[in-house]
Design a protein around this motif. Structure first.
Motif, PDB file in Angstrom:
ATOM      1  N   GLU A 329       0.822  -1.206   0.000  1.00 13.53           N
ATOM      2  CA  GLU A 329       0.000   0.000   0.000  1.00 13.53           C
ATOM      3  C   GLU A 329       0.865   1.269   0.000  1.00 13.53           C
ATOM      4  O   GLU A 329       0.441   2.323  -0.489  1.00 13.53           O
ATOM      5  CB  GLU A 329      -0.932   0.019   1.216  1.00 13.53           C
ATOM      6  CG  GLU A 329      -2.069  -0.982   1.144  1.00 13.53           C
ATOM      7  CD  GLU A 329      -1.664  -2.369   1.621  1.00 13.53           C
ATOM      8  OE1 GLU A 329      -0.455  -2.575   1.886  1.00 13.53           O
ATOM      9  OE2 GLU A 329      -2.541  -3.247   1.718  1.00 13.53           O
ATOM     10  N   ILE A 330       2.073   1.167   0.562  1.00 14.90           N
ATOM     11  CA  ILE A 330       2.971   2.324   0.584  1.00 14.90           C
ATOM     12  C   ILE A 330       3.378   2.691  -0.835  1.00 14.90           C
ATOM     13  O   ILE A 330       3.357   3.862  -1.226  1.00 14.90           O
ATOM     14  CB  ILE A 330       4.208   2.020   1.454  1.00 14.90           C
ATOM     15  CG1 ILE A 330       3.787   1.788   2.909  1.00 14.90           C
ATOM     16  CG2 ILE A 330       5.232   3.154   1.357  1.00 14.90           C
ATOM     17  CD1 ILE A 330       4.927   1.406   3.818  1.00 14.90           C
ATOM     18  N   VAL A 331       3.725   1.688  -1.630  1.00 15.88           N
ATOM     19  CA  VAL A 331       4.083   1.935  -3.021  1.00 15.88           C
ATOM     20  C   VAL A 331       2.869   2.440  -3.800  1.00 15.88           C
ATOM     21  O   VAL A 331       2.968   3.378  -4.603  1.00 15.88           O
ATOM     22  CB  VAL A 331       4.643   0.651  -3.670  1.00 15.88           C
ATOM     23  CG1 VAL A 331       4.933   0.884  -5.157  1.00 15.88           C
ATOM     24  CG2 VAL A 331       5.908   0.201  -2.948  1.00 15.88           C
ATOM     25  N   ASP A 332       1.696   1.841  -3.555  1.00 16.49           N
ATOM     26  CA  ASP A 332       0.479   2.285  -4.232  1.00 16.49           C
ATOM     27  C   ASP A 332       0.181   3.749  -3.915  1.00 16.49           C
ATOM     28  O   ASP A 332      -0.248   4.520  -4.793  1.00 16.49           O
ATOM     29  CB  ASP A 332      -0.706   1.408  -3.806  1.00 16.49           C
ATOM     30  CG  ASP A 332      -0.572  -0.022  -4.303  1.00 16.49           C
ATOM     31  OD1 ASP A 332       0.166  -0.233  -5.285  1.00 16.49           O
ATOM     32  OD2 ASP A 332      -1.201  -0.923  -3.705  1.00 16.49           O
ATOM     33  N   PHE A 333       0.402   4.121  -2.653  1.00 12.97           N
ATOM     34  CA  PHE A 333       0.160   5.511  -2.246  1.00 12.97           C
ATOM     35  C   PHE A 333       1.050   6.475  -3.027  1.00 12.97           C
ATOM     36  O   PHE A 333       0.595   7.520  -3.512  1.00 12.97           O
ATOM     37  CB  PHE A 333       0.416   5.658  -0.747  1.00 12.97           C
ATOM     38  CG  PHE A 333       0.419   7.080  -0.265  1.00 12.97           C
ATOM     39  CD1 PHE A 333      -0.768   7.757  -0.030  1.00 12.97           C
ATOM     40  CD2 PHE A 333       1.624   7.757  -0.053  1.00 12.97           C
ATOM     41  CE1 PHE A 333      -0.759   9.067   0.410  1.00 12.97           C
ATOM     42  CE2 PHE A 333       1.632   9.069   0.380  1.00 12.97           C
ATOM     43  CZ  PHE A 333       0.435   9.726   0.620  1.00 12.97           C
ATOM     44  N   LEU A 334       2.327   6.138  -3.161  1.00 10.13           N
ATOM     45  CA  LEU A 334       3.267   7.001  -3.874  1.00 10.13           C
ATOM     46  C   LEU A 334       2.894   7.118  -5.338  1.00 10.13           C
ATOM     47  O   LEU A 334       2.986   8.201  -5.935  1.00 10.13           O
ATOM     48  CB  LEU A 334       4.687   6.459  -3.724  1.00 10.13           C
ATOM     49  CG  LEU A 334       5.260   6.481  -2.298  1.00 10.13           C
ATOM     50  CD1 LEU A 334       6.588   5.746  -2.243  1.00 10.13           C
ATOM     51  CD2 LEU A 334       5.444   7.912  -1.812  1.00 10.13           C
ATOM     52  N   VAL A 335       2.466   5.988  -5.945  1.00 15.09           N
ATOM     53  CA  VAL A 335       2.048   6.022  -7.341  1.00 15.09           C
ATOM     54  C   VAL A 335       0.806   6.881  -7.500  1.00 15.09           C
ATOM     55  O   VAL A 335       0.698   7.705  -8.418  1.00 15.09           O
ATOM     56  CB  VAL A 335       1.796   4.594  -7.863  1.00 15.09           C
ATOM     57  CG1 VAL A 335       1.203   4.638  -9.269  1.00 15.09           C
ATOM     58  CG2 VAL A 335       3.094   3.789  -7.860  1.00 15.09           C
ATOM     59  N   ASP A 336      -0.141   6.721  -6.598  1.00 15.28           N
ATOM     60  CA  ASP A 336      -1.381   7.492  -6.664  1.00 15.28           C
ATOM     61  C   ASP A 336      -1.141   8.980  -6.483  1.00 15.28           C
ATOM     62  O   ASP A 336      -1.899   9.802  -7.015  1.00 15.28           O
ATOM     63  CB  ASP A 336      -2.364   6.987  -5.605  1.00 15.28           C
ATOM     64  CG  ASP A 336      -2.858   5.573  -5.877  1.00 15.28           C
ATOM     65  OD1 ASP A 336      -2.737   5.126  -7.040  1.00 15.28           O
ATOM     66  OD2 ASP A 336      -3.338   4.906  -4.928  1.00 15.28           O
ATOM     67  N   ARG A 337      -0.104   9.329  -5.706  1.00 14.17           N
ATOM     68  CA  ARG A 337       0.206  10.749  -5.477  1.00 14.17           C
ATOM     69  C   ARG A 337       1.025  11.362  -6.603  1.00 14.17           C
ATOM     70  O   ARG A 337       1.412  12.529  -6.522  1.00 14.17           O
ATOM     71  CB  ARG A 337       0.944  10.913  -4.152  1.00 14.17           C
ATOM     72  CG  ARG A 337       0.095  10.588  -2.924  1.00 14.17           C
ATOM     73  CD  ARG A 337      -1.126  11.508  -2.827  1.00 14.17           C
ATOM     74  NE  ARG A 337      -0.744  12.896  -2.648  1.00 14.17           N
ATOM     75  CZ  ARG A 337      -0.643  13.499  -1.473  1.00 14.17           C
ATOM     76  NH1 ARG A 337      -0.887  12.815  -0.359  1.00 14.17           N
ATOM     77  NH2 ARG A 337      -0.321  14.765  -1.385  1.00 14.17           N
ATOM     78  N   GLY A 338       1.266  10.582  -7.649  1.00 13.52           N
ATOM     79  CA  GLY A 338       1.895  11.147  -8.843  1.00 13.52           C
ATOM     80  C   GLY A 338       3.417  11.164  -8.852  1.00 13.52           C
ATOM     81  O   GLY A 338       4.012  11.908  -9.646  1.00 13.52           O
ATOM     82  N   PHE A 339       4.044  10.353  -8.001  1.00 14.41           N
ATOM     83  CA  PHE A 339       5.503  10.296  -8.040  1.00 14.41           C
ATOM     84  C   PHE A 339       5.965   9.597  -9.321  1.00 14.41           C
ATOM     85  O   PHE A 339       5.365   8.640  -9.773  1.00 14.41           O
ATOM     86  CB  PHE A 339       6.037   9.559  -6.803  1.00 14.41           C
ATOM     87  CG  PHE A 339       6.084  10.428  -5.583  1.00 14.41           C
ATOM     88  CD1 PHE A 339       7.265  11.088  -5.233  1.00 14.41           C
ATOM     89  CD2 PHE A 339       4.959  10.614  -4.796  1.00 14.41           C
ATOM     90  CE1 PHE A 339       7.313  11.897  -4.123  1.00 14.41           C
ATOM     91  CE2 PHE A 339       5.002  11.431  -3.681  1.00 14.41           C
ATOM     92  CZ  PHE A 339       6.186  12.079  -3.332  1.00 14.41           C
ATOM     93  N   HIS A 340       7.051  10.128  -9.876  1.00 14.85           N
ATOM     94  CA  HIS A 340       7.543   9.628 -11.159  1.00 14.85           C
ATOM     95  C   HIS A 340       8.537   8.491 -11.013  1.00 14.85           C
ATOM     96  O   HIS A 340       8.825   7.793 -11.992  1.00 14.85           O
ATOM     97  CB  HIS A 340       8.202  10.771 -11.941  1.00 14.85           C
ATOM     98  CG  HIS A 340       7.275  11.917 -12.184  1.00 14.85           C
ATOM     99  ND1 HIS A 340       7.702  13.225 -12.255  1.00 14.85           N
ATOM    100  CD2 HIS A 340       5.920  11.960 -12.349  1.00 14.85           C
ATOM    101  CE1 HIS A 340       6.673  14.028 -12.472  1.00 14.85           C
ATOM    102  NE2 HIS A 340       5.580  13.275 -12.535  1.00 14.85           N
TER     103      HIS A 340
END
Length: 344
Positions: A329-340
Protein backbone atom coordinates in the motif's frame (compact mmCIF):
# COMPACT_ATOMS: atom_id res chain seq x y z
CA UNK A 1 14.77 50.11 17.67
CA UNK A 2 18.27 50.83 16.44
CA UNK A 3 20.36 47.93 15.16
CA UNK A 4 24.14 48.36 15.16
CA UNK A 5 26.06 45.40 13.70
CA UNK A 6 23.52 43.05 15.23
CA UNK A 7 23.38 44.85 18.60
CA UNK A 8 20.14 46.50 19.72
CA UNK A 9 18.97 48.83 22.46
CA UNK A 10 21.48 50.22 24.94
CA UNK A 11 24.47 48.36 23.52
CA UNK A 12 23.71 49.59 20.02
CA UNK A 13 23.48 53.20 21.20
CA UNK A 14 26.60 52.95 23.39
CA UNK A 15 28.82 51.33 20.75
CA UNK A 16 27.63 53.72 18.06
CA UNK A 17 28.21 56.77 20.30
CA UNK A 18 31.86 55.75 20.71
CA UNK A 19 32.20 54.61 17.10
CA UNK A 20 33.34 51.14 18.18
CA UNK A 21 32.94 48.64 15.36
CA UNK A 22 33.31 44.85 15.12
CA UNK A 23 36.90 43.83 14.46
CA UNK A 24 38.32 46.56 16.67
CA UNK A 25 40.08 45.86 20.02
CA UNK A 26 38.23 46.85 23.19
CA UNK A 27 38.67 46.70 26.94
CA UNK A 28 35.52 45.63 28.80
CA UNK A 29 35.58 46.73 32.43
CA UNK A 30 33.23 44.72 34.62
CA UNK A 31 31.54 45.84 37.82
CA UNK A 32 33.71 43.45 39.85
CA UNK A 33 36.78 45.42 38.61
CA UNK A 34 37.78 42.67 36.16
CA UNK A 35 39.03 43.89 32.77
CA UNK A 36 38.62 41.74 29.68
CA UNK A 37 40.47 42.61 26.47
CA UNK A 38 39.60 41.32 23.06
CA UNK A 39 38.12 41.99 19.64
CA UNK A 40 34.52 43.16 19.40
CA UNK A 41 32.41 40.66 17.45
CA UNK A 42 29.11 41.34 15.65
CA UNK A 43 25.89 39.78 16.92
CA UNK A 44 24.18 37.38 14.49
CA UNK A 45 20.97 37.36 16.53
CA UNK A 46 19.84 40.91 15.80
CA UNK A 47 16.44 40.51 17.47
CA UNK A 48 17.87 39.24 20.76
CA UNK A 49 15.81 40.17 23.83
CA UNK A 50 18.85 40.13 26.13
CA UNK A 51 21.74 42.56 25.93
CA UNK A 52 24.86 40.48 25.26
CA UNK A 53 28.26 41.84 24.22
CA UNK A 54 30.44 39.35 22.30
CA UNK A 55 34.24 39.68 22.22
CA UNK A 56 37.03 37.39 21.02
CA UNK A 57 39.60 37.03 23.80
CA UNK A 58 43.35 36.99 23.17
CA UNK A 59 43.36 33.19 23.62
CA UNK A 60 41.02 32.87 20.61
CA UNK A 61 37.84 32.03 22.51
CA UNK A 62 34.67 34.07 22.11
CA UNK A 63 32.57 34.99 25.13
CA UNK A 64 29.22 36.68 25.67
CA UNK A 65 28.94 39.23 28.48
CA UNK A 66 25.60 40.41 29.87
CA UNK A 67 25.29 44.17 29.84
CA UNK A 68 24.28 44.33 33.54
CA UNK A 69 27.77 43.09 34.43
CA UNK A 70 29.56 45.77 32.37
CA UNK A 71 30.79 49.02 33.89
CA UNK A 72 32.44 50.45 30.78
CA UNK A 73 33.62 49.57 27.27
CA UNK A 74 36.74 51.36 26.07
CA UNK A 75 38.24 51.26 22.59
CA UNK A 76 41.90 50.31 22.39
CA UNK A 77 44.50 51.31 19.85
CA UNK A 78 43.54 49.76 16.54
CA UNK A 79 46.46 47.90 15.01
CA UNK A 80 46.47 47.59 11.22
CA UNK A 81 49.86 45.96 10.84
CA UNK A 82 48.49 42.59 9.71
CA UNK A 83 46.07 44.11 7.25
CA UNK A 84 48.76 46.31 5.71
CA UNK A 85 51.15 43.37 5.49
CA UNK A 86 48.56 41.27 3.68
CA UNK A 87 47.82 44.10 1.26
CA UNK A 88 51.52 44.55 0.52
CA UNK A 89 52.00 40.83 -0.09
CA UNK A 90 49.09 40.69 -2.52
CA UNK A 91 50.21 43.76 -4.40
CA UNK A 92 53.59 42.18 -5.21
CA UNK A 93 51.97 39.25 -7.02
CA UNK A 94 50.91 39.58 -10.63
CA UNK A 95 47.43 38.21 -11.15
CA UNK A 96 48.40 36.54 -14.39
CA UNK A 97 50.80 34.22 -12.54
CA UNK A 98 48.05 32.74 -10.36
CA UNK A 99 45.05 30.61 -11.35
CA UNK A 100 41.60 32.16 -11.00
CA UNK A 101 39.21 30.39 -8.62
CA UNK A 102 35.63 31.38 -7.81
CA UNK A 103 34.13 30.81 -4.37
CA UNK A 104 30.34 30.34 -4.39
CA UNK A 105 28.84 30.50 -0.92
CA UNK A 106 25.56 28.73 -0.17
CA UNK A 107 25.69 28.92 3.65
CA UNK A 108 26.18 26.20 6.23
CA UNK A 109 28.43 26.04 9.27
CA UNK A 110 31.45 27.23 7.30
CA UNK A 111 29.65 30.54 6.74
CA UNK A 112 28.13 30.76 10.22
CA UNK A 113 28.78 32.20 13.66
CA UNK A 114 27.68 31.20 17.13
CA UNK A 115 25.05 33.28 18.94
CA UNK A 116 26.55 33.33 22.42
CA UNK A 117 23.22 34.01 24.10
CA UNK A 118 21.40 30.99 22.70
CA UNK A 119 24.32 28.79 21.65
CA UNK A 120 22.72 28.45 18.21
CA UNK A 121 24.70 28.65 14.98
CA UNK A 122 23.32 31.11 12.44
CA UNK A 123 24.37 31.96 8.85
CA UNK A 124 26.34 35.19 9.06
CA UNK A 125 29.50 35.28 6.89
CA UNK A 126 29.36 36.47 3.31
CA UNK A 127 31.61 35.05 0.62
CA UNK A 128 33.72 38.23 0.74
CA UNK A 129 34.14 37.93 4.50
CA UNK A 130 35.35 34.35 4.11
CA UNK A 131 38.10 35.37 1.69
CA UNK A 132 39.14 38.38 3.79
CA UNK A 133 39.22 36.18 6.87
CA UNK A 134 41.78 33.82 5.21
CA UNK A 135 44.28 36.06 3.38
CA UNK A 136 46.42 32.98 2.58
CA UNK A 137 43.89 32.16 -0.13
CA UNK A 138 45.44 35.02 -2.10
CA UNK A 139 48.72 33.08 -2.22
CA UNK A 140 47.01 30.16 -3.96
CA UNK A 141 44.72 31.85 -6.47
CA UNK A 142 43.10 35.05 -7.59
CA UNK A 143 39.85 34.75 -5.68
CA UNK A 144 36.43 35.85 -6.85
CA UNK A 145 33.69 35.45 -4.22
CA UNK A 146 29.96 35.23 -4.82
CA UNK A 147 27.12 34.65 -2.38
CA UNK A 148 24.44 32.63 -4.15
CA UNK A 149 22.34 31.89 -1.06
CA UNK A 150 22.78 31.66 2.71
CA UNK A 151 20.91 28.63 4.04
CA UNK A 152 21.59 25.61 6.20
CA UNK A 153 22.09 22.45 4.20
CA UNK A 154 19.04 20.79 5.77
CA UNK A 155 17.01 23.38 3.83
CA UNK A 156 18.60 22.42 0.51
CA UNK A 157 16.16 21.41 -2.24
CA UNK A 158 16.48 20.18 -5.85
CA UNK A 159 15.52 23.63 -7.12
CA UNK A 160 18.56 25.03 -5.34
CA UNK A 161 20.75 22.41 -7.03
CA UNK A 162 19.62 23.89 -10.32
CA UNK A 163 20.75 27.37 -9.23
CA UNK A 164 24.09 26.11 -7.94
CA UNK A 165 24.73 24.09 -11.09
CA UNK A 166 23.94 27.06 -13.30
CA UNK A 167 26.25 29.30 -11.28
CA UNK A 168 29.09 26.77 -11.41
CA UNK A 169 28.51 26.26 -15.14
CA UNK A 170 28.76 30.01 -15.79
CA UNK A 171 32.05 30.22 -13.90
CA UNK A 172 33.49 27.24 -15.77
CA UNK A 173 32.40 28.76 -19.08
CA UNK A 174 34.16 32.02 -18.17
CA UNK A 175 37.50 30.21 -18.04
CA UNK A 176 38.28 29.95 -14.32
CA UNK A 177 40.73 27.32 -13.10
CA UNK A 178 38.25 25.86 -10.63
CA UNK A 179 35.15 26.50 -8.54
CA UNK A 180 34.79 26.10 -4.76
CA UNK A 181 31.29 25.76 -3.29
CA UNK A 182 30.96 26.49 0.44
CA UNK A 183 28.15 24.25 1.66
CA UNK A 184 26.62 22.83 4.83
CA UNK A 185 27.76 19.32 5.62
CA UNK A 186 24.45 17.54 6.29
CA UNK A 187 23.40 17.36 2.63
CA UNK A 188 26.71 18.11 0.94
CA UNK A 189 26.96 14.65 -0.62
CA UNK A 190 23.58 15.13 -2.32
CA UNK A 191 24.66 18.43 -3.87
CA UNK A 192 28.04 16.98 -4.91
CA UNK A 193 26.24 14.13 -6.67
CA UNK A 194 23.77 16.52 -8.28
CA UNK A 195 26.59 18.66 -9.68
CA UNK A 196 28.37 15.55 -11.00
CA UNK A 197 25.37 14.81 -13.23
CA UNK A 198 24.19 18.38 -13.89
CA UNK A 199 27.41 19.56 -15.57
CA UNK A 200 28.91 17.30 -18.21
CA UNK A 201 32.34 17.70 -19.83
CA UNK A 202 33.67 19.68 -16.89
CA UNK A 203 36.97 21.35 -17.85
CA UNK A 204 37.96 22.05 -14.24
CA UNK A 205 37.02 20.69 -10.80
CA UNK A 206 34.11 21.84 -8.68
CA UNK A 207 35.06 21.42 -5.02
CA UNK A 208 32.47 21.31 -2.25
CA UNK A 209 33.80 22.26 1.17
CA UNK A 210 32.32 22.74 4.61
CA UNK A 211 33.22 22.67 8.27
CA UNK A 212 32.06 20.82 11.34
CA UNK A 213 32.81 23.77 13.65
CA UNK A 214 31.65 27.34 13.04
CA UNK A 215 34.22 29.75 11.67
CA UNK A 216 34.53 31.86 14.84
CA UNK A 217 35.46 28.92 17.10
CA UNK A 218 39.14 28.25 17.95
CA UNK A 219 38.62 24.59 17.04
CA UNK A 220 37.16 25.39 13.64
CA UNK A 221 38.21 23.24 10.71
CA UNK A 222 37.06 25.85 8.20
CA UNK A 223 40.47 27.39 7.46
CA UNK A 224 42.21 24.05 6.88
CA UNK A 225 39.39 22.79 4.68
CA UNK A 226 39.10 25.99 2.64
CA UNK A 227 42.82 26.23 1.94
CA UNK A 228 42.76 22.62 0.75
CA UNK A 229 39.68 23.19 -1.39
CA UNK A 230 41.30 26.15 -3.15
CA UNK A 231 44.46 24.13 -3.77
CA UNK A 232 42.38 21.38 -5.38
CA UNK A 233 40.35 23.84 -7.46
CA UNK A 234 43.47 25.65 -8.63
CA UNK A 235 45.93 22.81 -9.26
CA UNK A 236 44.40 19.31 -9.14
CA UNK A 237 44.78 17.28 -12.37
CA UNK A 238 41.17 16.07 -12.30
CA UNK A 239 37.91 17.80 -13.25
CA UNK A 240 35.25 16.13 -11.14
CA UNK A 241 32.66 17.09 -8.55
CA UNK A 242 34.48 16.38 -5.28
CA UNK A 243 34.24 16.92 -1.53
CA UNK A 244 37.26 18.20 0.38
CA UNK A 245 37.17 17.63 4.17
CA UNK A 246 39.43 16.55 7.04
CA UNK A 247 41.14 13.15 6.83
CA UNK A 248 41.44 12.73 10.62
CA UNK A 249 40.29 14.45 13.80
CA UNK A 250 43.49 16.53 13.83
CA UNK A 251 45.08 18.68 11.13
CA UNK A 252 47.60 16.64 9.13
CA UNK A 253 45.75 16.06 5.86
CA UNK A 254 42.52 16.62 3.96
CA UNK A 255 40.84 13.97 1.81
CA UNK A 256 39.41 14.61 -1.65
CA UNK A 257 36.39 12.36 -2.14
CA UNK A 258 34.45 11.72 -5.34
CA UNK A 259 31.07 13.40 -4.89
CA UNK A 260 29.04 10.38 -5.97
CA UNK A 261 31.04 8.03 -3.71
CA UNK A 262 31.00 9.81 -0.34
CA UNK A 263 28.88 9.86 2.77
CA UNK A 264 28.78 11.82 6.02
CA UNK A 265 29.27 9.25 8.78
CA UNK A 266 29.31 11.41 11.93
CA UNK A 267 27.56 14.54 13.16
CA UNK A 268 30.53 16.39 14.69
CA UNK A 269 33.87 14.69 13.96
CA UNK A 270 36.18 16.55 11.63
CA UNK A 271 36.72 13.36 9.62
CA UNK A 272 32.98 12.78 9.24
CA UNK A 273 33.14 12.18 5.47
CA UNK A 274 34.29 8.80 4.19
CA UNK A 275 34.46 7.21 0.73
CA UNK A 276 31.91 4.51 -0.10
CA UNK A 277 33.12 1.60 -2.30
CA UNK A 278 35.95 3.81 -3.48
CA UNK A 279 39.31 5.27 -2.49
CA UNK A 280 39.93 8.99 -1.94
CA UNK A 281 41.02 10.61 -5.18
CA UNK A 282 43.74 12.58 -3.39
CA UNK A 283 45.22 13.73 -0.09
CA UNK A 284 46.01 17.40 0.43
CA UNK A 285 48.56 19.03 2.73
CA UNK A 286 47.58 22.72 2.72
CA UNK A 287 50.62 23.70 4.79
CA UNK A 288 53.08 22.30 2.25
CA UNK A 289 50.71 23.17 -0.62
CA UNK A 290 50.87 19.56 -1.85
CA UNK A 291 48.30 17.34 -3.58
CA UNK A 292 49.01 13.61 -3.69
CA UNK A 293 46.86 11.48 -6.01
CA UNK A 294 45.78 8.29 -4.22
CA UNK A 295 42.90 7.01 -6.37
CA UNK A 296 41.76 6.76 -9.95
CA UNK A 297 40.89 9.84 -11.99
CA UNK A 298 37.80 9.52 -14.16
CA UNK A 299 37.59 13.06 -15.54
CA UNK A 300 40.87 14.84 -16.24
CA UNK A 301 41.38 18.59 -16.19
CA UNK A 302 41.24 19.91 -19.74
CA UNK A 303 40.68 23.59 -20.43
CA UNK A 304 39.70 22.83 -24.03
CA UNK A 305 36.52 21.02 -22.95
CA UNK A 306 33.25 22.92 -23.20
CA UNK A 307 30.90 22.27 -20.25
CA UNK A 308 27.32 21.16 -20.89
CA UNK A 309 24.56 22.15 -18.45
CA UNK A 310 21.87 19.56 -17.63
CA UNK A 311 20.42 21.08 -14.47
CA UNK A 312 16.79 19.99 -14.49
CA UNK A 313 15.81 17.83 -11.52
CA UNK A 314 12.55 15.97 -10.92
CA UNK A 315 11.43 16.42 -7.29
CA UNK A 316 8.71 13.76 -7.66
CA UNK A 317 11.13 10.91 -6.91
CA UNK A 318 11.18 9.20 -3.53
CA UNK A 319 13.78 7.11 -1.71
CA UNK A 320 12.02 4.21 0.03
CA UNK A 321 13.83 2.04 2.55
CA UNK A 322 12.87 -1.59 2.27
CA UNK A 323 12.34 -3.77 5.33
CA UNK A 324 10.77 -7.17 6.07
CA UNK A 325 7.03 -6.84 5.72
CA UNK A 326 7.03 -3.72 3.58
CA UNK A 327 3.40 -3.13 2.66
CA UNK A 328 2.49 -2.72 -0.97
CA UNK A 329 0.00 0.00 0.00
CA UNK A 330 2.97 2.32 0.58
CA UNK A 331 4.08 1.93 -3.02
CA UNK A 332 0.48 2.29 -4.23
CA UNK A 333 0.16 5.51 -2.25
CA UNK A 334 3.27 7.00 -3.87
CA UNK A 335 2.05 6.02 -7.34
CA UNK A 336 -1.38 7.49 -6.66
CA UNK A 337 0.21 10.75 -5.48
CA UNK A 338 1.89 11.15 -8.84
CA UNK A 339 5.50 10.30 -8.04
CA UNK A 340 7.54 9.63 -11.16
CA UNK A 341 10.08 7.29 -9.63
CA UNK A 342 10.75 5.16 -6.56
CA UNK A 343 14.27 4.18 -5.50
CA UNK A 344 14.18 1.19 -3.17
Amino acid sequence: MRVYYGYVGFLAEFLASRNIKPGEPVAVILKDNTTLRGILMPRPGIFSTQQILVIKLENGYNIGIKVDKILDIQPLEYRTTRKLAVTARRSTRKEETLPHVTLISTGGTIASKVDYETGAVTPALTAEEITEWIPELGEIAVVSAKELMNIFSEDMEPRYWELIAESVYREMSSGVSGVVVAHGTDTMTYTASALAFAILEKPVPVVLVGSQRSSDRPSTDAVFNLLSAFLVAAKAPFAESVITMHATTSDPLVLVLRGVKARKMHTSRRDAFQPINDKPIACVDPIKREIKITGRIIEHRDSSKIPVLKNKFDNKVVLLKTYPGLQEEIVDFLVDRGFHGIVI
